[in-house]
Design a protein around this motif. Structure first.
Motif, PDB file in Angstrom:
ATOM      1  N   CYS A 171       0.827  -1.202   0.000  1.00 31.36           N
ATOM      2  CA  CYS A 171       0.000   0.000   0.000  1.00 31.36           C
ATOM      3  C   CYS A 171       0.868   1.261   0.000  1.00 31.36           C
ATOM      4  O   CYS A 171       0.552   2.244  -0.686  1.00 31.36           O
ATOM      5  CB  CYS A 171      -0.927  -0.012   1.210  1.00 31.36           C
ATOM      6  SG  CYS A 171      -2.322   1.115   1.043  1.00 31.36           S
ATOM      7  N   ASP A 183       1.978   1.731  -3.448  1.00 28.73           N
ATOM      8  CA  ASP A 183       0.876   2.297  -4.239  1.00 28.73           C
ATOM      9  C   ASP A 183       0.817   3.810  -4.058  1.00 28.73           C
ATOM     10  O   ASP A 183       0.622   4.553  -5.025  1.00 28.73           O
ATOM     11  CB  ASP A 183      -0.465   1.678  -3.804  1.00 28.73           C
ATOM     12  CG  ASP A 183      -0.719   0.321  -4.418  1.00 28.73           C
ATOM     13  OD1 ASP A 183      -0.361   0.117  -5.596  1.00 28.73           O
ATOM     14  OD2 ASP A 183      -1.272  -0.544  -3.725  1.00 28.73           O
ATOM     15  N   CYS A 215       5.431   0.312  -9.890  1.00 27.62           N
ATOM     16  CA  CYS A 215       4.358  -0.629 -10.241  1.00 27.62           C
ATOM     17  C   CYS A 215       4.919  -2.005 -10.575  1.00 27.62           C
ATOM     18  O   CYS A 215       4.294  -3.034 -10.283  1.00 27.62           O
ATOM     19  CB  CYS A 215       3.537  -0.075 -11.402  1.00 27.62           C
ATOM     20  SG  CYS A 215       2.575   1.396 -10.966  1.00 27.62           S
ATOM     21  N   LEU A 238       5.562  -3.782  -7.468  1.00 24.11           N
ATOM     22  CA  LEU A 238       4.327  -4.329  -6.908  1.00 24.11           C
ATOM     23  C   LEU A 238       4.032  -5.727  -7.431  1.00 24.11           C
ATOM     24  O   LEU A 238       3.410  -6.536  -6.731  1.00 24.11           O
ATOM     25  CB  LEU A 238       3.156  -3.390  -7.202  1.00 24.11           C
ATOM     26  CG  LEU A 238       3.117  -2.120  -6.341  1.00 24.11           C
ATOM     27  CD1 LEU A 238       2.205  -1.077  -6.966  1.00 24.11           C
ATOM     28  CD2 LEU A 238       2.657  -2.449  -4.926  1.00 24.11           C
ATOM     29  N   MET A 281      -4.521  -1.383  -7.752  1.00 26.31           N
ATOM     30  CA  MET A 281      -4.211   0.034  -7.587  1.00 26.31           C
ATOM     31  C   MET A 281      -2.931   0.389  -8.342  1.00 26.31           C
ATOM     32  O   MET A 281      -2.838   1.443  -8.979  1.00 26.31           O
ATOM     33  CB  MET A 281      -4.080   0.370  -6.098  1.00 26.31           C
ATOM     34  CG  MET A 281      -5.403   0.383  -5.354  1.00 26.31           C
ATOM     35  SD  MET A 281      -5.230   0.262  -3.544  1.00 26.31           S
ATOM     36  CE  MET A 281      -4.417   1.815  -3.170  1.00 26.31           C
ATOM     37  N   GLY A 282      -1.953  -0.492  -8.274  1.00 27.01           N
ATOM     38  CA  GLY A 282      -0.714  -0.258  -9.010  1.00 27.01           C
ATOM     39  C   GLY A 282      -0.923  -0.299 -10.511  1.00 27.01           C
ATOM     40  O   GLY A 282      -0.353   0.517 -11.251  1.00 27.01           O
ATOM     41  N   THR A 318      -2.464   2.895 -11.644  1.00 28.44           N
ATOM     42  CA  THR A 318      -1.453   3.947 -11.607  1.00 28.44           C
ATOM     43  C   THR A 318      -0.543   3.875 -12.831  1.00 28.44           C
ATOM     44  O   THR A 318      -0.186   4.909 -13.417  1.00 28.44           O
ATOM     45  CB  THR A 318      -0.617   3.826 -10.324  1.00 28.44           C
ATOM     46  OG1 THR A 318      -1.479   3.966  -9.193  1.00 28.44           O
ATOM     47  CG2 THR A 318       0.459   4.892 -10.267  1.00 28.44           C
ATOM     48  N   ALA A 329      -4.706   6.516  -0.275  1.00 25.69           N
ATOM     49  CA  ALA A 329      -3.695   5.470  -0.153  1.00 25.69           C
ATOM     50  C   ALA A 329      -2.972   5.581   1.185  1.00 25.69           C
ATOM     51  O   ALA A 329      -2.657   4.567   1.826  1.00 25.69           O
ATOM     52  CB  ALA A 329      -2.701   5.554  -1.304  1.00 25.69           C
TER      53      ALA A 329
END
Length: 224
Positions: free
Chosen positions: A20, A23, A49, A52, A93-94, A97, A132
């Protein structure tokens, strides 16, 4: 044996928290790159990303090992299964993004967002970073009261999304079709990013209490 289980469960919780935080760093960098037409910030966001992806694999490996080797029961099982669901939200979420950063990179050196819409996108980016940040805090604390606050923050993001779409329609005659499409997609990506932080909150409530957010809220209301 149970000591090892709880150590591994804590490790999984720490991995989720790390995801998180990454992120948050990614959405901050992607927003900066988008608004400033800054390729370096965009590349930083993409790199995060990609990190991640590795973090997702680590989390899934830890969770599967807990299920296969430690035989969790009742509340323990709830925590492990919910953690697996959280991994999916945090990884998504990544991915959202990265889409934002990709639009900025594709338009570089030209700005991807028209000047008239930059303030709205800036506020959406700030809201995403704030959500976030809150999600990371909730993952660290496991506090259901804090987790319940995301719904109101999501309403703010939804309002900004509507404001951006209104601005896109109003500016349609002055912007190219490509710009209209890009800005429309950007609004959707920020809105979906916020939705996933809401899911982090909802899943945290279930993990902590064993109740759905609706059941927990009703029980809390009955106590007041």
């Amino acid at each position: 044996m149970r000591t090892r289980f709880h150590e591994d469960l804590e490790q999984l919780a720490n991995q989720l928290h790390t995801m998180c935080l990454r992120d948050r760093a990614a959405i901050a960098a992607a927003t900066g790159g988008l608004l400033d037409a800054d390729l370096e910030q965009c590349e930083r966001a993409v790199d995060i990303c990609q990190e991640l992806d590795a973090l997702r694999d680590q989390c899934e490996h830890t969770a599967v090992a807990l299920l296969a080797l430690q035989s969790p029961v009742a509340g323990e099982l709830r925590k492990v299964v919910t953690a697996i669901q959280l991994v999916a939200n945090l990884h998504r979420m990544g991915a959202l993004t990265e889409h934002i950063a990709d639009i900025a990179r594709r338009r570089h050196p030209e700005p991807a967002v028209p000047e008239s819409m930059r303030p709205i996108v800036a506020r959406m980016g700030a809201a995403a970073v704030a959500m976030a940040t809150g999600a990371a805090a909730v993952l660290a604390s496991g506090d259901p009261d804090d987790a319940a606050q995301f719904e109101a923050q999501d309403d703010t993001m939804d309002g900004l999304h509507r404001e951006l779409l209104t601005a896109v329609l109003a500016d349609d005659e002055h912007s190219s079709k490509a710009v209209v499409v890009d800005v429309t997609l950007l609004g959707r990506y920020y809105e979906r990013f916020a939705d996933h932080t809401v899911e982090v909150g909802r899943r945290t409530i279930f993990m902590a209490t064993g109740c759905t957010p609706e059941e927990w809220a009703a029980a809390r209301h009955g106590e007041l």
